[in-house]
Design an enzyme around this catalytic site. Sequence first.
Site, PDB file in Angstrom:
ATOM      1  N   ASP A  48      -4.901  57.111  71.675  1.00 13.17           N
ATOM      2  CA  ASP A  48      -3.902  56.279  71.016  1.00 13.17           C
ATOM      3  C   ASP A  48      -3.793  56.689  69.542  1.00 13.17           C
ATOM      4  O   ASP A  48      -4.796  56.645  68.815  1.00 13.17           O
ATOM      5  CB  ASP A  48      -4.380  54.813  71.149  1.00 13.17           C
ATOM      6  CG  ASP A  48      -3.359  53.823  70.653  1.00 13.17           C
ATOM      7  OD1 ASP A  48      -2.470  54.217  69.865  1.00 13.17           O
ATOM      8  OD2 ASP A  48      -3.455  52.655  71.044  1.00 13.17           O
ATOM      9  N   THR A  74       9.442  54.314  71.933  1.00 10.96           N
ATOM     10  CA  THR A  74      10.846  54.743  71.897  1.00 10.96           C
ATOM     11  C   THR A  74      11.826  53.757  72.536  1.00 10.96           C
ATOM     12  O   THR A  74      13.015  54.042  72.615  1.00 10.96           O
ATOM     13  CB  THR A  74      11.007  56.113  72.593  1.00 10.96           C
ATOM     14  OG1 THR A  74      10.473  56.014  73.922  1.00 10.96           O
ATOM     15  CG2 THR A  74      10.278  57.206  71.859  1.00 10.96           C
ATOM     16  N   TYR A 137      13.446  49.855  65.371  1.00 11.55           N
ATOM     17  CA  TYR A 137      13.051  51.211  65.766  1.00 11.55           C
ATOM     18  C   TYR A 137      13.368  52.193  64.630  1.00 11.55           C
ATOM     19  O   TYR A 137      12.509  52.972  64.203  1.00 11.55           O
ATOM     20  CB  TYR A 137      13.783  51.602  67.051  1.00 11.55           C
ATOM     21  CG  TYR A 137      13.675  53.058  67.427  1.00 11.55           C
ATOM     22  CD1 TYR A 137      12.492  53.583  67.936  1.00 11.55           C
ATOM     23  CD2 TYR A 137      14.772  53.923  67.285  1.00 11.55           C
ATOM     24  CE1 TYR A 137      12.396  54.930  68.279  1.00 11.55           C
ATOM     25  CE2 TYR A 137      14.683  55.259  67.624  1.00 11.55           C
ATOM     26  CZ  TYR A 137      13.497  55.761  68.126  1.00 11.55           C
ATOM     27  OH  TYR A 137      13.405  57.087  68.464  1.00 11.55           O
ATOM     28  N   LYS A 141      10.692  54.405  62.443  1.00 10.32           N
ATOM     29  CA  LYS A 141      10.709  55.877  62.430  1.00 10.32           C
ATOM     30  C   LYS A 141      10.900  56.393  60.988  1.00 10.32           C
ATOM     31  O   LYS A 141      10.303  57.389  60.600  1.00 10.32           O
ATOM     32  CB  LYS A 141      11.821  56.412  63.337  1.00 10.32           C
ATOM     33  CG  LYS A 141      11.612  56.175  64.826  1.00 10.32           C
ATOM     34  CD  LYS A 141      10.466  56.952  65.429  1.00 10.32           C
ATOM     35  CE  LYS A 141      10.672  58.443  65.429  1.00 10.32           C
ATOM     36  NZ  LYS A 141       9.546  59.153  66.107  1.00 10.32           N
TER      37      LYS A 141
END
Length: 295
Positions: A48, A74, A137, A141
């Site tokens: 992980d 994702t 998201y 990112k």
Amino acid sequence: MRILITGISGMLGVDLYQILRDSYEIVGLDIKGFPSTPFSSPPLHKGDITDLPELKAVFLKLNPDFVIHTAAYTDVDGCEKSPDRAHRVNALGTRNIALICQEKNIPLVYVSTDFVFDGKKNYPYAELDEPHPLNVYGRSKLAGENYIRSLLEGYFIVRTSWLYGQYGKNFVETILKLAEEKEVLTVVGDQVGSPTYAKDLAQEMKKLVSGGSYGIYHITNSGSCNWYDFAEEILKLAGIRGIKVKPITSKELNRPARRPQFSVLKSSSSGRGLEDTMRPWKEALKEYLEERKDL
Ligand SMILES: NC(=O)c1ccc[n+]([C@@H]2O[C@H](COP(=O)([O-])OP(=O)(O)OC[C@H]3O[C@@H](n4cnc5c(N)ncnc54)[C@H](OP(=O)(O)O)[C@@H]3O)[C@@H](O)[C@H]2O)c1
């Protein structure tokens, strides 16, 4: 050269492995096992990226010369519902990778997304345009990008969009499956982007590994469309007739995460060793559909 690919069991990870394995020694890290493919699995450490001590032990054991970091949470709508997980994996997990690469002086490629942009511009986004994500998201990112930029000098940030590939859940497979079950499909018609074949992206990324100059890259198949056009083209190229595709708006679909209405990426890669224009998305899609039949 030994390359560590994080997220090697994911859609892009498998294509990267397939494309790089003849030229480099590849080792992998993923939270899950390698999917079944026609080729043998790489040496894979199940781990992980959010666990820094474990990650340090993995790097010690695998001793990579180069890292390609694709591991991420994702699920864009899932991120909206679990923002802590999104931040932990996409931002802090990436920070962990960057910290180790900094300590060991290892070059890193990080795969990022068109969703770092808000879509308010109506012409393609260049690498140096200011990101402004609309959803969790995209923010997670972008936080990953920012950690990399602040911690490392030897980095490549590769932004791509609307990926599909032979070894992962994706829009093309969803449309083909829905076409078996329904006569009328409703698909969003007001979000524009560039569908990108993961294999094409992996091939471009190989050029970065073999000596590209550090920096930010936009890599997608060329041309653009909305999801409705994309669905129509999938059915046409797959030779499926008699299915009606109805365009709907993002508002009607009402997904948890807001998406940019326009997220076409412009590449300024000429002179940096990559194609300025990759092959058109329709051509890549045609090849994908032909290749999936052979699997
Ligand atoms: N798909 C797209 O349209 C798209 C567009 C632009 C950019 N990108 C970026 O491209 C990259 C690759 O995308 P993809 O579609 O290939 O994603 P993917 O299929 O979801 O692959 C990501 C892999 O990372 C694994 N992973 C998740 N959390 C992890 C953790 N904490 N530690 C280790 N491994 C972990 C995933 O396992 P689980 O499946 O168990 O979570 C999966 O195997 C991602 O960084 C993504 O943000 C994707």
